[in-house]
Motif scaffolding. Structure first.
Motif, mmCIF file in Angstrom:
data_model
loop_
_atom_site.group_PDB
_atom_site.id
_atom_site.type_symbol
_atom_site.label_atom_id
_atom_site.label_comp_id
_atom_site.label_asym_id
_atom_site.label_seq_id
_atom_site.Cartn_x
_atom_site.Cartn_y
_atom_site.Cartn_z
ATOM 1 N N CYS A 1 44.226 41.920 44.158
ATOM 2 C CA CYS A 1 42.547 41.908 44.217
ATOM 3 C C CYS A 1 41.828 41.272 43.347
ATOM 4 N N ASP A 2 42.362 40.525 42.575
ATOM 5 C CA ASP A 2 41.877 39.527 41.442
ATOM 6 C C ASP A 2 41.681 38.221 41.894
ATOM 7 N N THR A 3 42.271 37.881 43.160
ATOM 8 C CA THR A 3 41.916 36.720 43.923
ATOM 9 C C THR A 3 40.865 36.760 44.754
ATOM 10 N N GLU A 4 40.350 35.659 45.261
ATOM 11 C CA GLU A 4 39.370 35.484 46.201
ATOM 12 C C GLU A 4 39.660 36.046 47.691
ATOM 13 N N ALA A 5 41.014 35.434 47.793
ATOM 14 C CA ALA A 5 41.616 35.727 49.073
ATOM 15 C C ALA A 5 41.976 37.492 49.003
ATOM 16 N N GLY A 6 42.525 38.082 48.002
ATOM 17 C CA GLY A 6 42.775 39.318 48.035
ATOM 18 C C GLY A 6 41.243 40.045 48.127
ATOM 19 N N CYS A 7 40.246 39.574 47.559
ATOM 20 C CA CYS A 7 39.096 40.417 47.793
ATOM 21 C C CYS A 7 38.531 40.508 48.872
ATOM 22 N N ASN A 8 38.518 39.224 49.648
ATOM 23 C CA ASN A 8 37.841 39.207 50.840
ATOM 24 C C ASN A 8 38.970 40.158 51.876
ATOM 25 N N SER B 1 37.866 43.682 50.981
ATOM 26 C CA SER B 1 36.247 43.752 51.737
ATOM 27 C C SER B 1 36.149 44.102 53.247
ATOM 28 N N SER B 2 37.220 43.036 54.051
ATOM 29 C CA SER B 2 37.326 43.282 55.347
ATOM 30 C C SER B 2 37.810 44.572 55.793
ATOM 31 N N ILE B 3 38.840 45.106 54.974
ATOM 32 C CA ILE B 3 39.399 46.463 55.505
ATOM 33 C C ILE B 3 38.671 47.497 55.374
ATOM 34 N N LEU B 4 37.807 47.525 53.913
ATOM 35 C CA LEU B 4 36.877 48.511 53.875
ATOM 36 C C LEU B 4 35.867 48.584 54.796
ATOM 37 N N ALA B 5 35.213 47.401 55.223
ATOM 38 C CA ALA B 5 34.128 47.266 56.296
ATOM 39 C C ALA B 5 34.551 47.748 57.531
ATOM 40 N N VAL C 1 40.613 49.122 39.034
ATOM 41 C CA VAL C 1 39.472 49.780 39.230
ATOM 42 C C VAL C 1 38.081 49.497 39.379
ATOM 43 N N SER C 2 37.711 48.398 38.440
ATOM 44 C CA SER C 2 36.467 47.779 38.389
ATOM 45 C C SER C 2 36.155 47.028 39.539
ATOM 46 N N ILE C 3 37.376 46.002 39.749
ATOM 47 C CA ILE C 3 37.228 45.133 41.024
ATOM 48 C C ILE C 3 36.925 45.886 42.152
ATOM 49 N N LEU C 4 37.773 46.770 42.330
ATOM 50 C CA LEU C 4 37.512 47.728 43.501
ATOM 51 C C LEU C 4 36.378 48.560 43.760
#
Length: 653
Positions: free
Chosen positions: A569-576, A579-583, A603-606
């Motif tokens: 989750c701390d990588t750009e690809a992981g965040c993207n 985010s896509s799954i949550l959307a 927790v903070s990133i998520l």
């Protein structure tokens, strides 16, 4: 009967192969007797006419006829144990037919010529000789009626014409009497042959039906390959031969990867066409001594007389062929095949052990080497022994007493509440110690104990619901066996109803891999649980075959993202990705839960991405229910205090 049919009949044309072989077999027993009868009777007539007829008629001619008869007798005796096909048998029948006509003509010509010599006794002997010859031919050639009828006509017509022309009343009466007897015997012979032919035809039909039934019993109806029954019969035979002769033997088990999503997405018709195409490719890879079969579903197996190198090469060729796209019903379908191979080695004393080894490494291949070949090795043997020891321990254990439930909290961080707990089974075996859930669940499925184990764990879980804080939900995991077993689901529903627990407080978690075992049955099972008021969660989301497809088609309320996504989750690809799954879940109005959260940074990133629901060791490890309430109170109080401090800081000047 038409003239053409009569001609074909006399020429032995269009005769059924079964009838030809049956006629040939019967004539082996009868024709030698005919030639022996002719030889003996010829010598007897020669003896009584010796001194009355010229020597060429009593010595030379009978010598030729007797030698010819004896030669044919020897030929028939020499061939009585020889196996012949229908074509060779028909050739021999036609030869016998021709020689019978030639010999009959020669015998009757000689006998009638001989009748001009001697007195009344000698002439009577000739008449008897001819009569016996006719009767003997009819009796011995009954199974070849064309020859019998031809010989009878060749002998009887000249015989009757000769005696009618003598003007002797006695000879006329004898000739007519012989004609009537011959006519009756011919009719009896034809009747007998008709019955014989029907019997042979009926037997042939029965044998063909039996062979066809046997073939069908040993053939897979869809693919035309040998089926599971034939495979194991052949395996037993070839295992015994290889073990006795010290020859190498390989067994391989093949399972198609990604077949079930194709079957579920495009329907069973496309799935069946795909299996047919797979079978055709497997046929094209055929090598000497190979037997390849369909065991059922999308599982195939082969037996091959070869060493390990050749078996591995062949299995690799199969995997490479199955990895190529298939064209089915205007669709391009991509699957693959995983293969497990086992070789006949010392310590393997039964055929089923060899198959079990191949089957075991197949699933090892599917887990860690998908689309490739895994060969059984001594390392696998130790794992099998461990698995067998585990299964044995499970069968003898008092699981109800030895197993207990621990609970891992699931929190809503935004609200600062513990909203649910996940029930996790733990087994402390007196002989094995602490056994991981992945191990005993797999052992229960292999040993057929999963049904009883699930119901026992569900009962323990239901007993905990009333001890939870009001409104808190409880999650219960369902295995692949549970979700595809109607009997287990029915028993679970009955258990929930008996317990009196409010089903709306229950959440049943399933994985995509569990669902795809039998998608339609799984949907029915989930619908039944939802009808009680229970909730459904899709666990380990993102690791299955077609996640978006299952989100749309499964009756689910929430999604738990697989823990393997969280460390990235701390990588750009992981965040993207997160985010896509949550959307996606938000658009489908599904609760999205991040599980496997290990530290505050995650927790903070998520939270910054918009996630609210969490589960993981950062919040709490699984705990007994006695520890849950104190922990929940402390965590809730801590969150309330944290929010208060945040508010105070925001209000400070």
């Amino acid at each position: 009967m038409k003239l053409s049919e009569l001609t074909d009949w006399f020429a032995l044309r269009n005769v059924e192969p079964e009838l030809v072989l049956a006629q040939y077999a019967e004539l082996h027993r009868q024709v030698p007797l005919l030639y022996a009868l002719l030889a003996v009777n010829s010598l007897a007539v020669t003896y009584t006419h010796f001194g009355f007829a010229p020597s060429w008629m009593t010595v030379l001619v009978p010598a030729v006829l007797v030698l010819a008869s004896l030669a044919r007798l020897v030929v028939w005796l020499a061939r009585r144990h020889r196996q012949s096909n229908a074509q060779d048998a028909l050739r021999e029948l036609r030869k016998t037919y021709l020689l019978a006509v030639i010999l009959a003509s020669a015998y009757v010509a000689w006998a009638l010529k001989l009748n001009a010599y001697g007195g009344h006794y000698e002439q009577a002997h000739v008449a008897i000789f001819i009569a016996i010859t006719v009767i003997g031919c009819i009796l011995c050639l009954t199974k070849l009626p064309q020859a019998a009828l031809s010989v009878t006509l060749i002998v009887t017509i000249p015989y009757l014409a000769y005696y009618l022309s003598t003007g002797n009343t006695v000879f006329k009466a004898v000739g007519l009497n012989m004609f009537l007897v011959t006519a009756v015997m011919i009719q009896v012979m034809l009747n007998h042959f008709h019955g014989f032919r029907q019997l042979v035809t009926s037997k042939g039909v029965t044998e063909r039906l039996s062979r066809e039934n046997l073939r069908m019993a040993h053939t897979d109806a869809l693919t035309g390959l040998p089926n599971r029954r034939y495979f194991f019969e052949a395996l037993n035979d070839r295992f015994a031969q290889a073990a006795e002769n010290g020859k190498p033997l390989a067994v391989g088990v093949i399972d198609l990867d990604r077949f079930k999503p194709v079957n579920d997405t495009f329907g069973h018709l496309v799935g069946d066409r795909l299996l047919e195409a797979v079978a055709e490719r497997l046929r094209e890879t055929s090598v000497p001594t190979l037997l390849i079969s369909r065991l059922g579903g999308d599982e195939f197996a082969f037996i091959l007389d070869c060493d390990e190198v050749s078996a591995t090469d062949y299995a690799g060729k199969i995997c490479a062929e199955l990895a190529e796209p298939f064209k089915v019903e205007n669709l391009t379908l991509s699957i693959s095949g995983s293969c497990g191979v086992a070789m006949l080695e010392s310590g393997c004393v039964e055929a089923h052990q060899l198959f079990d080894r191949a089957d075991y490494v197949l699933y090892t291949s599917k887990e860690s080497n998908q689309g490739n070949v895994t060969v059984y090795s001594p390392a696998h043997e130790s794992k099998i022994l461990s698995a067998q020891a585990l299964e044995s321990a499970m069968r003898s254990a008092d699981l109800e007493a030895e197993m207990h439930i621990v609970l891992q909290p699931l929190v809503n961080y935004r609200r600062g509440e513990v909203v649910a707990v996940e029930a996790l089974a733990r087994w402390k075996s007196p002989s094995l110690g602490d056994v991981p859930p992945t191990s005993f669940i797999a052992a229960a499925e292999r040993s057929g104990m999963m049904h009883d184990l699930t119901l026992m764990l569900l009962t323990k879980t239901l007993d905990l619901v009333e001890r939870l804080p009001p409104g808190m939900k409880l999650s219960f995991n369902l295995s692949a066996h549970d979700i595809t077993s109607p009997s287990t689901i029915f028993a679970m529903v009955a258990s929930i109803l008996r317990s009196g627990v409010d089903a709306s407080r229950l959440v049943f978690e399933v994985t995509e891999t569990a669902v795809i075992r039998d998608f339609n049955t799984a949907i029915g099972s989930l619908d039944m649980l939802r009808a009680l008021g229970a909730h459904i969660a899709l666990d380990d989301f993102g690791t299955g075959y077609s996640s978006l497809s299952y989100l749309l088609r499964l009756p689910i309320d929430r999604v738990k993202i697989d823990r393997s996504f969280i460390p990235g989750c701390d990588t750009e690809a992981g965040c993207n990705l997160l985010s896509s799954i949550l959307a996606l879940c938000s658009s489908l109005k599904l609760t999205c839960i991040a599980e496997g959260v290990e530290d505050a940074d995650q927790v903070s990133i998520l939270r910054n991405l918009g996630y609210e629901s969490f589960q993981g060791y950062y919040f709490a490890k699984p705990m007994p229910i006695e520890e849950l309430a104190p922990w929940a109170q402390a965590w809730t109080a801590e969150q309330a205090a944290g929010r208060k401090r945040t508010i105070d800081r925001s209000l400070a000047p």
